[in-house]
Design an enzyme around this catalytic site. Structure first.
Site, short mmCIF file in Angstrom:
data_model
loop_
_atom_site.label_atom_id
_atom_site.label_comp_id
_atom_site.label_asym_id
_atom_site.label_seq_id
_atom_site.Cartn_x
_atom_site.Cartn_y
_atom_site.Cartn_z
N THR A 360 38.10 34.11 32.75
CA THR A 360 38.36 32.84 33.41
C THR A 360 39.02 32.05 32.31
OG1 THR A 360 36.41 33.03 34.80
CG2 THR A 360 37.14 30.80 34.36
N GLY A 453 31.76 33.79 33.13
CA GLY A 453 30.83 34.14 34.22
C GLY A 453 29.61 33.26 34.14
O1 DON Z 1 33.36 31.55 39.34
C1 DON Z 1 32.66 32.17 38.58
O2 DON Z 1 31.61 31.76 38.17
C2 DON Z 1 33.14 33.49 38.05
N1 DON Z 1 34.05 34.11 38.94
C3 DON Z 1 33.74 33.27 36.72
C4 DON Z 1 34.12 34.55 36.07
C5 DON Z 1 34.32 34.33 34.65
O3 DON Z 1 34.11 33.30 34.09
C6 DON Z 1 34.73 35.45 33.88
N2 DON Z 1 35.05 34.94 32.55
N3 DON Z 1 35.16 34.93 31.51
#
Ligand code: DON
Length: 550
Positions: A360, A453
């Site tokens: 993300t 995440g």
């Molecule tokens: O919206 C969420 O919480 C997840 N889809 C985020 C995924 C994520 O942050 C992966 N990252 N580094």
């Protein structure tokens, strides 16, 4: 004379490195140097922070393809010194044909079936329509240019592309779009050119967001879905709406804290953890002391139980108000044993959680009028579903994986499904994205957020605690080692564990299972000096990034 001058110069450089360079007119800090530069140039042209954020988001869709996107979604928190803060919820939805039991154990996390209805373009469109100053086209065209002429890869982005290309041999369109033209490995200094993406972005620049949801790009997405057994239809795209929401708010030691409301769990869990910790004097316990870390871990553990038990899309699920109340936090604080870890299984035996991806991106922006934007957006996994829309040059998310997609199964190690976050047509999947701001008496102190995440909320928590409780500079607060506990699995993941064997031992003695972890999050943050009003950016060094200011 000379040595004295040199030592003064050294002192200045050292202080600037720790405290950070202070800017008066605006700052953009993101994971990508060309992305930050685009935002800064928009500010310099007279755009406000929202304009700069929209332009940076489009630029990152080109220069940080693993997470920057037009085929995913996210949350944008806008803090204006003149009005109420707002959140633009541009989270993906399940397609109308989705069902609660559409996935089963062993199903692929990639491909067309795991794609949620993409919403970044609608979200950026809404932000611009409500708060932007410059014409839309001005904000999208810099991204067109980056895609058309290419941009120079740094080491981090070259390695990331090499990794995904090596891992994704069967994803032919992805190989074509992101592979090295001479089938070499990418190296820092190489130029990535994306002509298909340039064409797509140019259409969005000239025709606005409808090009993506109703026009040619929508047709291309639907054709991709048909070819790959996906569910998204033209109606799903036409019906998608970004939503303006009121942020979740609490106070923490006299500061106002704002974060995104459901369907992100970020704001609720962050405020709940801060409310819990407010019952203890963390500063007196000492920064990174086992006692302070124990309290932080226990606050995390409790917030993540409630996350699983109560949180989901508010259109489908009633979210209880008490979660962010001070009284409830007092109860949680009382339930913490100061001398012993609470086994997670004792807090709720009926629930368990699935995995989330690890890519993300978050960026922060502030302009000369102290209008600020914290924006986190994502494709879910690095490079999302691995589906590049044929001929259109952009990746689609695999956000459907954020639903609890196996209803009714519960294990202490892994996947499964509490009711609030089960799949339903048109429903938004629960997120952990936590773009956040901290303010006092209406004056901003911090603009922050992170990828990672479920670790996101804990990363943001620790950046805030480092600044508010321990008065670290923003640079130190962002670079400091982090930890993560998410209720299940019942373990604490710790950065830099090898360097701190005594802390690890002390936490183990309290009953925590400690697991070393390499990296947690990437929290590009801005601090506003309360004394001078100047802006200091901190680019998290865990991945890559740049503070661009003037
Ligand atoms: O919206 C969420 O919480 C997840 N889809 C985020 C995924 C994520 O942050 C992966 N990252 N580094």
């Amino acid at each position: 004379m000379k040595p004295k001058f040199l030592s003064l110069a050294f002192l200045f450089l050292w202080t600037t490195a720790v405290a950070g360079q202070e800017y008066q007119n605006g700052v953009v800090v993101s994971v990508s140097a060309p992305g930050s530069d685009v935002g800064l140039s928009v500010l310099k042209q007279g755009g406000n922070a929202v304009d700069a954020a929209v332009a940076t988001a489009f630029a990152l869709a080109v220069t940080h393809p693993q997470a920057g996107n037009i085929g995913g979604g996210g949350f944008m928190l806008i803090y204006s010194p003149k009005g109420e803060p707002v959140v633009i919820d541009y989270r993906e939805t399940a397609p109308a044909a989705a069902t609660k039991t559409m996935f089963k154990k062993g199903d692929s996390r990639f491909g067309c079936r795991v794609v949620g209805v993409p919403c970044t373009v609608r979200g950026l469109g809404l932000a611009h329509q409500k708060f932007g100053k410059l014409p839309w086209k001005t904000l999208v065209l810099p991204a067109v240019e980056l895609a058309e002429k290419g941009f120079v890869l740094d080491n981090f982005h070259a390695n990331s592309l090499n990794k995904i290309i090596a891992e994704s041999k069967d994803w032919l369109e992805m190989q074509r779009v992101f592979g090295h033209p001479e089938k070499q490995k990418w190296r820092a200094g190489d130029r990535l050119v994306q002509p298909d993406l340039a064409k797509t972005l140019r259409l969005i620049a000239h025709e606005g967001p409808d090009a993506f949801y109703k026009g040619r790009i929508a047709d291309e997405i639907v054709a991709e879905m048909k070819a790959g057994n996906g569910l998204i239809t033209k109606e799903d795209l036409q019906n998608y709406q970004a939503i303006l929401r009121k942020p979740i708010h609490t106070t923490y030691r006299g500061y106002d804290i704002y974060g995104p409301p459901p369907p992100s769990s970020g704001g609720v869990a962050l405020c709940q953890m801060l409310n819990t910790l407010e019952n203890f004097d963390l500063r007196a316990k000492g920064r990174a002391s086992p006692d302070a870390l124990h309290l932080i871990i226990e606050a995390m553990r409790r917030a993540y139980v409630d996350r699983a038990r109560y949180l989901g899309d508010p259109t489908f699920v009633k979210i209880p108000d008490f979660l962010t109340s001070k009284e409830y936090a007092k109860k949680l604080a009382h339930s913490i044993d100061l001398k012993k870890a609470t086994p997670s299984a004792e807090l709720a035996i009926d629930i368990a959680l699935g995995d989330e991806g690890d890519s993300t991106t978050h960026f922060s922006v502030i302009d000369k009028d102290s209008l600020a934007v914290a924006n986190t957006y994502t494709l879910e996994h690095s490079y999302g579903s691995k589906v590049v829309v044929k001929g259109a040059g952009f990746l689609l998310n695999n956000e459907m994986m954020d639903f609890n997609w196996r209803p009714g199964i519960t294990t202490k190690t892994g996947v499964i499904g509490t009711d609030p976050n089960l799949i339903a047509p048109g429903k938004r999947m629960l997120s952990s994205q936590t773009p956040a701001v901290v303010a006092k008496d209406g004056k901003l102190l911090l603009v922050t957020g992170s990828p990672g995440g479920r670790t996101i909320i804990n990363t943001v928590l620790q950046v805030i605690v480092n600044v508010v409780d321990y008065e670290l500079s923003v640079e130190e607060a962002v670079q400091a080692p982090r930890l993560h506990h998410q209720w299940f699995p019942d373990e604490v993941k710790l950065e830099d564990a090898k360097k701190h064997p005594q802390t690890v031992e002390a936490l183990r003695a309290l009953g925590h299972k400690v697991i070393p972890q390499a990296k947690q999050g990437d929290a590009h943050t801005i601090w506003i000096n309360p004394r001078t009003g100047g802006y200091v950016g901190a680019a998290d060094r865990r991945l890559s990034g740049k503070v661009a200011g003037y």
